[in-house]
Design an enzyme around this catalytic site. Structure first.
Site, PDB file in Angstrom:
ATOM      1  N   ASP A 194     -13.841   6.208   5.788  1.00 40.83           N
ATOM      2  CA  ASP A 194     -14.991   7.116   5.659  1.00 40.83           C
ATOM      3  C   ASP A 194     -15.284   7.863   6.959  1.00 40.83           C
ATOM      4  OD1 ASP A 194     -15.336   6.285   2.981  1.00 40.83           O
ATOM      5  OD2 ASP A 194     -16.505   4.561   3.615  1.00 40.83           O
ATOM      6  N   HIS A 209     -19.659   9.221  -0.728  1.00 43.13           N
ATOM      7  CA  HIS A 209     -19.973   7.888  -0.190  1.00 43.13           C
ATOM      8  C   HIS A 209     -21.491   7.677  -0.179  1.00 43.13           C
ATOM      9  CE1 HIS A 209     -19.452   4.246   2.123  1.00 43.13           C
ATOM     10  NE2 HIS A 209     -20.484   4.644   2.850  1.00 43.13           N
ATOM     11  N   GLU A 264     -26.101  11.942  -5.406  1.00 40.95           N
ATOM     12  CA  GLU A 264     -24.634  12.092  -5.477  1.00 40.95           C
ATOM     13  C   GLU A 264     -24.249  13.042  -6.607  1.00 40.95           C
ATOM     14  OE1 GLU A 264     -22.223   8.505  -5.377  1.00 40.95           O
ATOM     15  OE2 GLU A 264     -23.838   7.393  -4.440  1.00 40.95           O
ATOM     16  N   ARG A 291       0.820  -1.208   0.000  1.00 42.52           N
ATOM     17  CA  ARG A 291       0.000   0.000   0.000  1.00 42.52           C
ATOM     18  C   ARG A 291       0.860   1.267   0.000  1.00 42.52           C
ATOM     19  NH1 ARG A 291      -5.453   0.373   0.856  1.00 42.52           N
ATOM     20  NH2 ARG A 291      -5.737  -1.761   1.468  1.00 42.52           N
ATOM     21  N   ASP A 295      -9.740  11.348   5.688  1.00 46.03           N
ATOM     22  CA  ASP A 295      -8.615  11.141   6.598  1.00 46.03           C
ATOM     23  C   ASP A 295      -8.193   9.678   6.477  1.00 46.03           C
ATOM     24  OD1 ASP A 295     -10.406   9.668   8.095  1.00 46.03           O
ATOM     25  OD2 ASP A 295     -10.671  11.200   9.636  1.00 46.03           O
ATOM     26  N   MET A 311     -12.080   2.976  -4.965  1.00 43.22           N
ATOM     27  CA  MET A 311     -12.321   1.952  -3.952  1.00 43.22           C
ATOM     28  C   MET A 311     -11.033   1.479  -3.261  1.00 43.22           C
ATOM     29  SD  MET A 311     -15.494   2.085  -4.212  1.00 43.22           S
ATOM     30  CE  MET A 311     -16.488   0.758  -3.579  1.00 43.22           C
ATOM     31  N   VAL A 317      -8.461   2.540   0.160  1.00 48.37           N
ATOM     32  CA  VAL A 317      -8.216   3.382   1.330  1.00 48.37           C
ATOM     33  C   VAL A 317      -6.849   4.030   1.158  1.00 48.37           C
ATOM     34  CG1 VAL A 317      -7.813   3.369   3.811  1.00 48.37           C
ATOM     35  CG2 VAL A 317      -9.655   1.993   2.842  1.00 48.37           C
TER      36      VAL A 317
END
Ligand code: GAR
Length: 204
Positions: free
Chosen positions: A148, A112, A177, A68, A144, A93, A95
């Protein structure tokens, strides 16, 4: 006048990206302009939408990275190279870690499909049906390092109907949205919002 160079991160269909491109063309995105689109998946429809609008695209396939941290470092370099003032996660999708976020403090937002803090993570509409809530909706929030969990910028509610499926509820939320996200981007680009802790205020 403030100007915002917006880079949009995507993973899939890109209807939220399309709402931003449409708003820009219609003159309702304020001082914001979409200057680049980055996908972590090759071949997705969102990339076609960007290309059709003449917006530069990049693909960073997360599977090609060791971990990551390596992916986030490469993504940060790519987004910085595009000169982003504001980063919009629109159906992205993955993090993001501090390794990415530290480069763009208070300049990364996400859309979201639930009324956060309810139903974070994946398949927000399915989670809402599973829980049995009668109202759901969507949230635009600052990103952050949590899942979410960042400060809420804007929300819109929709009813949950007795005969809803995941698909029908997701489609009803998606309509909202597509209204909420361009409005939030225009407000941020115009410096009409200020964050104090968890609370985001409209500047008088
Ligand atoms: C949207 O409903 C967005 O809110 C959701 O994915 C969909 C992407 O649609 N995002 C998340 O669930 C993030 N956790 P799109 O690719 O057509 O914009």
């Amino acid at each position: 006048m403030t100007a915002s160079r917006v880079v949009v991160l995507v993973s899939g269909g890109g209807t939220n990206l399309q709402s931003l491109l449409d708003a820009e063309r219609a003159g309702t995105l304020g001082d914001a302009a979409v200057v680049g689109v980055v996908s972590n998946r090759p071949g997705v429809r969102a990339l076609e939408r960007a290309a059709a609008a003449g917006v530069p695209t990049r693909v960073l396939d997360h599977r090609a990275f060791a971990d990551r941290a390596a992916f986030d470092a490469a993504l940060r370099a790519e987004v910085e190279a595009l000169g982003a003032d504001l980063v919009v996660l629109a159906g992205f999708m993955r993090v993001l870690t501090e390794g990415f976020l530290a480069g763009f403090v208070d300049r990364v937002i996400n859309i979201h499909p639930s009324l956060l803090p309810a139903f974070p993570g994946v398949r927000g509409p399915a989670q809402a049906l599973q829980y049995g809530v009668k109202i759901s909706g969507c949230t635009v929030h600052f990103v952050d390092a949590g899942l979410d969990t960042g400060a809420v910028i804007a929300q819109a509610a929709v009813p949950v109907r007795d005969d809803d499926t995941e698909e029908t509820l997701a489609a009803r939320i998606l309509v909202e949205e597509h209204r909420l996200l361009p409005a939030a981007v225009a407000d941020l680009a115009g410096a009409r919002l200020r964050r104090e802790g968890r609370r985001v205020h409209r500047v008088p």
